[in-house]
Write a protein that holds these residues in place. Structure first.
Motif, PDB file in Angstrom:
ATOM      1  N   ARG A 140       0.816  -1.196   0.000  1.00  0.00           N
ATOM      2  CA  ARG A 140       0.000   0.000   0.000  1.00  0.00           C
ATOM      3  C   ARG A 140       0.857   1.255   0.000  1.00  0.00           C
ATOM      4  N   ASN A 141       1.948   1.188   0.738  1.00  0.00           N
ATOM      5  CA  ASN A 141       2.726   2.406   0.862  1.00  0.00           C
ATOM      6  C   ASN A 141       3.450   2.796  -0.408  1.00  0.00           C
ATOM      7  N   GLU A 142       3.901   1.763  -1.113  1.00  0.00           N
ATOM      8  CA  GLU A 142       4.559   2.017  -2.366  1.00  0.00           C
ATOM      9  C   GLU A 142       3.579   2.700  -3.325  1.00  0.00           C
ATOM     10  N   ILE A 143       2.385   2.144  -3.400  1.00  0.00           N
ATOM     11  CA  ILE A 143       1.367   2.720  -4.273  1.00  0.00           C
ATOM     12  C   ILE A 143       1.033   4.131  -3.822  1.00  0.00           C
ATOM     13  N   GLN A 144       0.904   4.281  -2.511  1.00  0.00           N
ATOM     14  CA  GLN A 144       0.565   5.596  -1.983  1.00  0.00           C
ATOM     15  C   GLN A 144       1.650   6.625  -2.327  1.00  0.00           C
ATOM     16  N   ARG A 145       2.892   6.194  -2.256  1.00  0.00           N
ATOM     17  CA  ARG A 145       3.983   7.113  -2.603  1.00  0.00           C
ATOM     18  C   ARG A 145       3.845   7.603  -4.038  1.00  0.00           C
ATOM     19  N   GLU A 146       3.525   6.649  -4.932  1.00  0.00           N
ATOM     20  CA  GLU A 146       3.359   7.031  -6.338  1.00  0.00           C
ATOM     21  C   GLU A 146       2.177   7.982  -6.497  1.00  0.00           C
ATOM     22  N   ILE A 147       1.104   7.659  -5.792  1.00  0.00           N
ATOM     23  CA  ILE A 147      -0.073   8.536  -5.862  1.00  0.00           C
ATOM     24  C   ILE A 147       0.285   9.947  -5.403  1.00  0.00           C
ATOM     25  N   ASP A 148       1.009  10.015  -4.302  1.00  0.00           N
ATOM     26  CA  ASP A 148       1.375  11.328  -3.766  1.00  0.00           C
ATOM     27  C   ASP A 148       2.179  12.144  -4.777  1.00  0.00           C
ATOM     28  N   VAL A 149       3.160  11.464  -5.388  1.00  0.00           N
ATOM     29  CA  VAL A 149       4.008  12.166  -6.352  1.00  0.00           C
ATOM     30  C   VAL A 149       3.166  12.703  -7.509  1.00  0.00           C
ATOM     31  N   LEU A 150       2.306  11.838  -8.038  1.00  0.00           N
ATOM     32  CA  LEU A 150       1.513  12.234  -9.206  1.00  0.00           C
ATOM     33  C   LEU A 150       0.487  13.313  -8.845  1.00  0.00           C
ATOM     34  N   GLN A 151      -0.156  13.103  -7.711  1.00  0.00           N
ATOM     35  CA  GLN A 151      -1.219  14.022  -7.327  1.00  0.00           C
ATOM     36  C   GLN A 151      -0.690  15.437  -7.106  1.00  0.00           C
ATOM     37  N   LYS A 152       0.428  15.497  -6.409  1.00  0.00           N
ATOM     38  CA  LYS A 152       1.024  16.799  -6.115  1.00  0.00           C
ATOM     39  C   LYS A 152       1.342  17.524  -7.419  1.00  0.00           C
ATOM     40  N   ALA A 153       1.871  16.764  -8.375  1.00  0.00           N
ATOM     41  CA  ALA A 153       2.267  17.374  -9.639  1.00  0.00           C
ATOM     42  C   ALA A 153       1.052  17.834 -10.436  1.00  0.00           C
ATOM     43  N   ILE A 154       0.009  17.031 -10.434  1.00  0.00           N
ATOM     44  CA  ILE A 154      -1.171  17.381 -11.213  1.00  0.00           C
ATOM     45  C   ILE A 154      -1.891  18.588 -10.609  1.00  0.00           C
ATOM     46  N   GLU A 155      -1.793  18.696  -9.285  1.00  0.00           N
ATOM     47  CA  GLU A 155      -2.433  19.847  -8.637  1.00  0.00           C
ATOM     48  C   GLU A 155      -1.567  21.103  -8.675  1.00  0.00           C
ATOM     49  N   ASN A 156      -0.336  20.933  -9.148  1.00  0.00           N
ATOM     50  CA  ASN A 156       0.571  22.076  -9.222  1.00  0.00           C
ATOM     51  C   ASN A 156       0.256  22.881 -10.483  1.00  0.00           C
ATOM     52  N   HIS A 157      -0.310  24.083 -10.306  1.00  0.00           N
ATOM     53  CA  HIS A 157      -0.721  24.830 -11.488  1.00  0.00           C
ATOM     54  C   HIS A 157       0.336  25.796 -11.948  1.00  0.00           C
ATOM     55  N   GLU A 158       1.441  25.841 -11.252  1.00  0.00           N
ATOM     56  CA  GLU A 158       2.475  26.794 -11.658  1.00  0.00           C
ATOM     57  C   GLU A 158       3.352  26.243 -12.761  1.00  0.00           C
ATOM     58  N   SER A 159       3.585  24.930 -12.746  1.00  0.00           N
ATOM     59  CA  SER A 159       4.456  24.386 -13.771  1.00  0.00           C
ATOM     60  C   SER A 159       3.669  23.437 -14.674  1.00  0.00           C
ATOM     61  N   ALA A 160       3.644  23.741 -15.922  1.00  0.00           N
ATOM     62  CA  ALA A 160       2.929  22.900 -16.882  1.00  0.00           C
ATOM     63  C   ALA A 160       3.643  21.567 -17.064  1.00  0.00           C
ATOM     64  N   LEU A 161       4.920  21.570 -16.723  1.00  0.00           N
ATOM     65  CA  LEU A 161       5.709  20.346 -16.914  1.00  0.00           C
ATOM     66  C   LEU A 161       5.651  19.394 -15.717  1.00  0.00           C
ATOM     67  N   ALA A 162       5.095  19.869 -14.620  1.00  0.00           N
ATOM     68  CA  ALA A 162       5.125  19.061 -13.392  1.00  0.00           C
ATOM     69  C   ALA A 162       4.550  17.655 -13.566  1.00  0.00           C
ATOM     70  N   PRO A 163       3.358  17.496 -14.177  1.00  0.00           N
ATOM     71  CA  PRO A 163       2.823  16.130 -14.320  1.00  0.00           C
ATOM     72  C   PRO A 163       3.744  15.243 -15.146  1.00  0.00           C
ATOM     73  N   LEU A 164       4.312  15.785 -16.217  1.00  0.00           N
ATOM     74  CA  LEU A 164       5.221  15.014 -17.051  1.00  0.00           C
ATOM     75  C   LEU A 164       6.445  14.558 -16.247  1.00  0.00           C
ATOM     76  N   ARG A 165       6.987  15.483 -15.484  1.00  0.00           N
ATOM     77  CA  ARG A 165       8.162  15.138 -14.671  1.00  0.00           C
ATOM     78  C   ARG A 165       7.812  14.048 -13.649  1.00  0.00           C
ATOM     79  N   ALA A 166       6.660  14.205 -13.020  1.00  0.00           N
ATOM     80  CA  ALA A 166       6.243  13.219 -12.010  1.00  0.00           C
ATOM     81  C   ALA A 166       6.052  11.851 -12.655  1.00  0.00           C
TER      82      ALA A 166
END
Ligand SMILES: *[C@@H]1O[C@H](CO)[C@@H](O)[C@H](O)[C@H]1NC(C)=O
Ligand SMILES: *[C@@H]1O[C@H](CO)[C@@H](O)[C@H](O)[C@H]1NC(C)=O
Length: 746
Positions: A152-178
């Protein structure tokens, strides 16, 4: 890269012949690995050593040309003496160091605690495991167990990384980087597995694995490049596409952690933890704050909860009380009925009753070989007895026949010579030759020609010429010196209406009563058993008996001439600590120091020898190198040189293999002194206290005749009160089984 494989491969070397098994076959059905060699090299710094035959010369050999066969869904007990390498074999399977175990096979293992010295590579904890342990530290018990079963934690870590990036509206590249980061991390984990695989396979398979590895390394390198790509090198289309992929992946991961699924697993986890004795209040405790025993139980719970193909348990009962043991028995038996592909179970245990209840087949490790027996320990012992009997009879018959033939030949020669009959002489000589060749190849029990390998699997013959009845599997026997008579009458120890509570500091807070109104008398030669669950007051009872604590009220008396030998459940750990602080210390030098010239060297060696620590084992091997079983023998020697009339034994079987448990039980059973046994080991209580014998066994070996009437009592200590168990340990067992039923039902 330091990996667990490198570390493990540095100490455990494995090789084998081609297997019937294919790496290409992703589904685990059974293992059948031939020509298996496992060697443990002592030195570190051998990292990178190839697991090939050559290096074998300078290591400790565990298996040589053995056959490892595991059928799907069968429950096995691996049995063998202390120090023969049982734990090493389990570890080699669990870490898939053995070529031929498919990568996809799911294996979960409960490893033994490192420091009990019962195995040649006790400290070989993998770095992976250390990682797990350290990451487990912040978790609560329940989180830890559920997390390991679900990743669960491994999956959660991935979710956290992706979610943070997708919610980041300052960098258009954030989701791609994540997205690239998550992808890259996954590739690196996979590379780790492939690398381990390539290193462990030899021959054409190894080549294929290495090729695959090289191709995969290229993938990882490309991924690293993408990760490092500069912002202005990425075009609009790529950004769009990978942003999409990022949100798709996030959605998929979130569905994997659907609350319903996790909740089901949590329910199961709670039931396992309760079964292993965790009070509900402790589910939320941090794992890092737990004692060693509870940490082990947490590990056991994790191993049991994980969906797996092979479940490996190394001494799972060591930290359980009898209620936990009976729950575990029940759990493992039920496991056979779960789903279409129930896991294979391989376990090592010193608890005979546990093995007999849970296991269907035995794997016998002896002389670096593995043999198999379908049945439990009792049938195994009986079959050994039968075979011994059969071989003994065969040998007698053979010798008689041989003598008869010899006689006839001698007669013929004599007659031939007397009559000058060359023909008869020649005939007699040729018969003599045949006779010499033929012996040892008589008819087998099944009627065919006697083939040693087929009919006597597992036995060892010096030559073909004679039948050698195998030495008792129980091996080194234990002989206890007689207890001298106490020339004055009266009980050895007696407790009358004894109550104990801890002294209070504040008057207003009444302390709970630990023991209440306990009556217990021990006379010469008595056999007393005390069973009870953890926390029932056993250690306090022992303290009162050994006079290290005084009762709060009531009377505790001891015979003025009594010599008492007390085996504490920490004896082995104490000796290990002593060995670490004085690395030169041997069994002989320690005992010499103990006896303060009350015994001479010959007498000390004699005592150690009779307990199974003969010759150089006693004089040359430092304490740190002695196995758990050998340390138990030494601890006994330290009690027995004083010729006590009473032995108090607290959990003496923990570090023993079951062969030694049997030998010890037999020795204690026929000892003339009084014994009080505190134990979770049902077999020990039955043998030593209740006087149960080997079912049909021990024909005529002095059984019965000289057996004087002894007082035999098994007590149950529960909530501080001592009660006679009218039906002995079996009655206790049954009551616990009922409790387990209730526990499972609700
Ligand atoms: C219960 O008792 C056994 C045997 O005395 C001991 O090994 C174990 O650590 C105890 N368990 C706990 C959790 O205290
Ligand atoms: C212990 O013995 C005394 C008499 O000596 C008796 O009154 C008491 O009930 C006994 N206690 C138990 C728990 O049997």
């Amino acid at each position: 890269m330091t990996t667990s494989t490198e570390e493990a491969a540095a100490t455990i070397l494995v090789s084998c012949k081609q297997t019937r098994f294919h790496i290409e076959n992703p589904v685990y059905q059974e293992l059948d690995i031939e020509g298996l060699n496992i060697t443990v090299t002592s030195g570190a710094g051998k990292a990178g050593a190839k697991p090939k035959g050559k290096a074998r010369a300078d290591g400790l050999e565990i298996l040589a040309n053995a056959n490892l066969k595991l059928k799907a869904g069968v429950h096995y007990a691996l049995i063998g003496r202390n120090g023969t390498g049982k734990s090493t074999i389990l570890k080699a399977v669990a870490e898939k160091l053995i070529p031929g175990i498919p990568i996809q096979t799911r294996i979960s293992i409960l490893q033994q605690t490192a420091s009990d010295g019962s195995d040649p590579v006790p400290e070989a904890t993998s770095s992976l495991q250390k990682l797990e342990l350290s990451s487990g530290n912040q978790f609560s018990v329940l989180e830890e167990v559920v997390d390991r079963a679900t990743s669960r934690n491994e999956i959660q870590r991935e979710i956290d990384v992706l979610q943070k990036a997708i919610e980041n509206h300052e960098s258009a590249l954030a989701p791609l980087r994540a997205f690239r980061q998550v992808h890259h991390d996954r590739l690196k984990r996979e590379l780790f597995e492939k690398d381990k695989d390539a290193r462990l396979r030899s021959g054409t398979r190894g080549m294929a694995a290495r090729k695959a590895l090289i191709a995969f390394e290229k993938l990882v390198a490309e991924s690293a490049e993408r990760l490092a790509q500069k912002d202005d090198e990425i075009d609009e289309d790529t950004i769009k596409e990978e942003t999409h992929q990022a949100s798709d992946l996030l959605a998929e991961l979130q569905s994997q952690l659907e609350p319903g699924k996790i909740a089901d697993i949590e329910v199961k986890a709670r039931s396992i933890l309760s079964g292993l004795g965790f009070p509900k209040a402790n589910f939320d405790k941090k794992v890092s704050t737990l004692s060693g025993g509870w940490k082990m139980r947490t590990n056991l719970a994790s191993a049991l909860l994980q969906p797996t193909d092979i479940l490996i348990l190394d001494e799972p009962t060591n930290f359980l009380d009898l209620l936990g043991i009976i729950w575990l028995q029940r759990f493992l038996l039920q496991l056979r009925e779960t789903g279409p592909n129930p896991p294979t179970v391989v376990l090592v245990s010193h608890d005979r009753d546990f093995i007999n209840t849970v296991c269907q087949e035995l794997i016998i490790l002896r002389d670096h070989e593995l043999t198999y027996f379908r049945g439990d320990l009792t049938t195994y012992d009986a079959s050994i007895r039968d075979k011994k009997l059969y071989l003994g009879r065969m040998r007698d018959a053979q010798e008689k026949q041989k003598a008869h033939m010899q006689q006839t030949i001698a007669q013929n020669i004599k007659q031939g010579k007397a009559a000058g009959d060359e023909n008869k002489l020649r005939q007699a000589k040729s018969r003599q030759k045949k006779l010499d060749n033929r012996m040892g190849m008589e008819k087998s029990a099944t009627g065919g020609r006697f083939k040693l390998n087929r009919d006597l699997e597992g036995y060892h013959f010096t030559a073909r010429a004679g039948i050698e009845v195998p030495v008792d599997e129980k091996g080194v026997s234990i002989l206890l010196p007689e207890a001298p008579d106490l020339r004055f009458p009266g009980p050895l120890v007696s407790l009358e209406k004894v109550t104990f509570k801890y002294p209070t500091t504040k008057k207003s807070v009444p302390q709970p009563i630990v023991l209440q109104d306990v009556n217990l008398t021990i006379h010469t030669g008595d056999r007393i058993g005390v069973v009870g669950l953890n926390g029932s007051g056993k250690s306090t009872l022992i303290k009162l008996l050994t006079d290290t604590t005084k009762p709060t009220s009531g009377i505790a008396t001891r015979h003025p001439r009594l010599r008492m030998g007390y085996y504490s459940q920490h004896s082995v750990e104490d000796l290990q600590a002593l060995g670490r602080s004085e690395p030169e210390l041997t069994a002989l030098s320690l005992l010499t120091r103990d006896v303060e010239s009350a015994l001479d060297e010959g007498e000390i060696r004699g005592l150690l020898g009779s307990l199974g620590l003969p010759g150089r084992t006693a004089s040359d091997v430092p304490l740190t190198k002695l196995s758990g079983g050998q340390l138990v023998r030494l601890a006994l020697a330290r009690l027995l040189w004083q010729t006590p009339q009473l032995l108090i034994l607290d959990e003496i079987t923990t570090h023993l293999d079951f062969h030694t448990v049997t030998a010890l039980a037999d020795a204690l059973g026929s000892w003339n002194g009084a014994i009080l046994v505190v134990s979770h080991d049902r077999f020990l209580i039955r043998r030593v206290v209740e006087g149960e014998r080997d079912s049909e066994g021990s024909e005529g070996e002095g059984s019965g005749e000289e057996e004087e009437e002894r007082r035999r009592v098994v007590y149950l200590l529960k909530g501080g009160t001592l009660k006679v168990l009218e039906r002995g340990v079996s009655g206790f067992e049954e009551s616990l089984e009922k409790r387990v039923e209730k526990l499972i039902a609700g």
